[in-house]
Design a protein around this motif. Structure first.
Motif: not given
Length: 247
Positions: A52-81
């Motif tokens: 449903d959508v009420v006052d612009g906000e949607a309510s949603a129901k889980l229809v499958g399993d919740i997965q942890d999608e984290s992957v093992s990789e080197v973290e790349v971080v940007l420092v930008q002026g």
């Protein structure tokens, strides 16, 4: 399947905020009867069906399993002026698409634009929205971290404490390439997090370069030509992702 993010942990029922609901149903033209992939603040992802959508906000129901999608990789971080607004927005959008882990936007001496601290929260809201929309568009598993209310000295101290490999691109460096710096570091230790720093339109000041050197950052070249700040940022993140996470 469309991907969205919410700033809350996932549960059996979730609320999708107004701006995200609008983006999903109006911008994406997503049909309510179709399931949608949702990433939560807990780093997990699930498939949901809008009820449903009420006052612009949607309510949603889980229809499958919740997965942890984290992957093992080197973290790349940007420092930008800090860059002019359109250039910084472009950098944030494109580096998000390139799966940057974190971005620090920091004031530097030669920045063409200096953002006032009292106006910064408003700017940050817009920048975070741009990154969120880019993450949804490209189907990232989680949102990048973004920090703007921080000094260069504090960034370097924080990342040194994290055990990060610190790199800084400098137009007057001609010998140590990004590739060579990574090879040096890999021969010394396992790389888990790499921070690449890019100066503003006016380049790094001597004092800032001294700060990087004092923090044991490796000063690198990105090639034979002098790149615009925004090109250097996107190019450097691309190079690092290819070198570190494209096995």
């Amino acid at each position: 399947m469309k991907k969205i993010f919410i700033d809350a942990p996932l549960d059996t029922m979730i609320t999708i905020p107004k701006d995200t609901t609008h983006h999903l149903l109006t911008v994406f033209r997503h049909k309510m009867e179709k399931p949608v992939l949702v990433g939560g603040s807990d780093g997990r992802t699930g498939v949901y069906q809008i009820q449903d959508v009420v006052d612009g906000e949607a309510s949603a129901k889980l229809v499958g399993d919740i997965q942890d999608e984290s992957v093992s990789e080197v973290e790349v971080v940007l420092v930008q002026g800090f860059l002019k607004a359109d250039k910084l927005e472009w950098v944030l959008q494109k580096t998000t698409e390139l799966n940057v882990h974190s971005v620090y936007a920091v004031p530097m001496k030669n920045c063409v634009v200096q953002y006032k601290m009292d106006k910064l929260p408003q700017k940050v809201q817009r920048w975070e929205k741009i990154m969120k929309e880019a993450a949804q568009q490209c189907g990232r598993s989680k949102l990048p971290e973004f920090t703007a209310d921080i000094t260069l000295a504090d960034v370097l101290a924080r990342e040194q404490a994290n055990g990060s490999l610190l790199l800084v691109a400098y137009e007057n460096e001609h010998s140590l390439t990004l590739k060579a710096a990574l090879e040096q570091a890999e021969s010394e230790d396992v790389i888990q997090r790499v921070v690449i720093s890019i100066g503003p339109e006016g380049g790094l000041s001597n004092d800032e370069l001294t700060q990087f050197e004092a923090a044991d950052a490796r000063v690198v070249t990105l090639g034979q030509t002098i790149l615009r700040a925004e090109t250097a940022a996107v190019g450097a993140v691309s190079m690092l992702q290819y070198a570190l996470n494209m096995d």
